[in-house]
Write an enzyme that holds these catalytic residues in place. Structure first.
Site, mmCIF file in Angstrom:
data_model
loop_
_atom_site.group_PDB
_atom_site.id
_atom_site.type_symbol
_atom_site.label_atom_id
_atom_site.label_comp_id
_atom_site.label_asym_id
_atom_site.label_seq_id
_atom_site.Cartn_x
_atom_site.Cartn_y
_atom_site.Cartn_z
ATOM 1 N N GLY A 20 0.758 -1.466 -0.259
ATOM 2 C CA GLY A 20 0.551 -0.074 0.455
ATOM 3 C C GLY A 20 0.798 1.072 0.003
ATOM 4 O O GLY A 20 0.457 2.314 -0.874
ATOM 5 N N VAL A 81 6.007 -7.884 6.655
ATOM 6 C CA VAL A 81 4.932 -7.958 7.060
ATOM 7 C C VAL A 81 4.484 -7.564 7.950
ATOM 8 O O VAL A 81 5.077 -6.753 8.914
ATOM 9 C CB VAL A 81 5.324 -9.435 8.082
ATOM 10 C CG1 VAL A 81 3.638 -10.099 8.882
ATOM 11 C CG2 VAL A 81 5.131 -11.272 7.244
ATOM 12 N N TYR A 143 4.456 -8.438 15.929
ATOM 13 C CA TYR A 143 4.276 -7.316 14.873
ATOM 14 C C TYR A 143 4.553 -6.386 15.093
ATOM 15 O O TYR A 143 6.305 -5.513 15.699
ATOM 16 C CB TYR A 143 2.994 -7.442 14.347
ATOM 17 C CG TYR A 143 3.593 -5.844 13.233
ATOM 18 C CD1 TYR A 143 3.690 -5.695 12.032
ATOM 19 C CD2 TYR A 143 2.948 -4.870 13.552
ATOM 20 C CE1 TYR A 143 4.340 -4.968 11.659
ATOM 21 C CE2 TYR A 143 2.886 -3.762 12.898
ATOM 22 C CZ TYR A 143 3.277 -3.828 11.540
ATOM 23 O OH TYR A 143 3.536 -2.074 10.942
#
Ligand code: NAI
Ligand code: 15L
Length: 273
Positions: A20, A81, A143
């Site tokens: 994105g 990720v 994350y």
């Protein structure tokens, strides 16, 4: 948008170019480099001119990353990720990958990395708190932990080898804020480009941590410790408040409303593997 006085770099590397933000930066970074080398594990649109180079690469592959980094002036490291996943899925791209990027930078004499860190390194602070870059990290997810490790990697490579980094603790960078939380965390695409421009051109950044957020009416993050970057956001989520406020407000004990990292703070466990 770029200031006319800025000299383009010879070659910049952008990882995560199929993603994105990668697609946004592929366009908006054109004025800042004679050649933009674009990389991702996924397929990317073909080079549109001699000013673009396309190089597919898995960040977990050390030799491939070393080949990728050769000949670039600076690295914009946006690949990896980008959401919460089981640790094993994060390990290759975000943990090994960030090591491969820095080690390749050292070997090939790259002077600076712009690292796409995340608000999820401090996601367990409350939405009623205001923190700066010196606040102890409180990762909200595997994350977030991987981004925290990336910031430590940046710190180590500056102290040990003098490779500079600007770690961008990006809030929520989308075309528009998608929910109540993002009224506070939103970073417009134009402000993202403004921030990246300052990260590329500000002198003597050492390892600087800056919160990537627009000039929203309420913010949880104090950027005074990164004042030397001279990042001046121009956009605000206020323009979207009415449409977001049509959504039901989460309950006060809902992590989406309680923690800076929102729902990431309630993700997992992922069970046995
Ligand atoms: P994204 O998921 O759209 O893009 C990430 C890209 O990394 C993808 O194209 C993916 O194929 C690539 N990638 C994944 N594993 C890879 C591997 N092993 N080797 C090479 N490439 C790999 O994410 P987005 O939104 O564009 O974010 C870009 C960066 O900014 C990410 O590092 C993300 O963690 C960070 N960030 C983004 C925020 C946002 O609001 N968009 C907020 C905070 C941080
Ligand atoms: C991130 O770090 C993610 O990459 C992005 O997809 C959003 O979830 C963002 O944080 C956020 O906190 O809104």
């Amino acid at each position: 948008m770029p200031s006319s006085s800025l000299t383009p770099f010879n070659r910049l590397l952008l990882t995560g170019a199929a993603g994105g933000l990668g697609k946004v930066l592929r366009d908006s970074l054109q004025p800042y480099a004679q050649v933009l080398r674009l990389s991702d594990i996924s397929e990317m649109a073909p080079a549109r001119s001699a000013h673009e180079e396309i190089q597919r690469c898995d960040l977990a592959d050390k030799q491939a990353v070393h080949a990728l980094v050769e000949g670039v002036d600076m690295i914009l490291h946006f690949g990896g990720v980008s959401v919460e996943r089981p640790f094993e899925e994060i390990l290759g791209a975000n943990i090994s990958g960030v090591f491969h990027i820095y080690e390749a930078a050292r070997r090939h004499g790259v002077k600076r990395v712009i690292f796409a860190s995340s608000n999820h390194v401090i996601g367990f602070y409350g939405q009623d708190q205001v923190i700066d870059a010196h606040a102890p990290r409180r990762p909200d997810s595997y994350y977030g932990l991987s981004k925290s490790y990336g910031e430590d990697m940046a710190s180590f490579y500056f102290d040990r080898y003098g490779i500079e980094t600007v770690s961008l603790r990006i809030g929520s960078s989308f075309a528009e804020p998608l929910n109540h939380r993002m009224l506070d965390t939103w970073l417009s695409y134009d402000d993202l480009t403004r921030l990246v421009e300052r990260a590329l051109y500000a002198p003597d950044v050492g390892h600087t941590v800056v919160y990537g957020v627009s000039a929203n009416q309420t913010v949880w993050w104090d950027n005074r410790l990164a004042a030397h970057l001279d990042y001046q956001p121009q956009d605000s989520s206020e323009a979207f408040r009415a449409q977001v406020e049509h959504q039901p407000l989460p309950a006060t004990d809902d992590p989406a409303r309680r923690y800076q990292g929102g729902a990431f703070a309630a993700s997992g466990p992922f069970g046995d593997h």
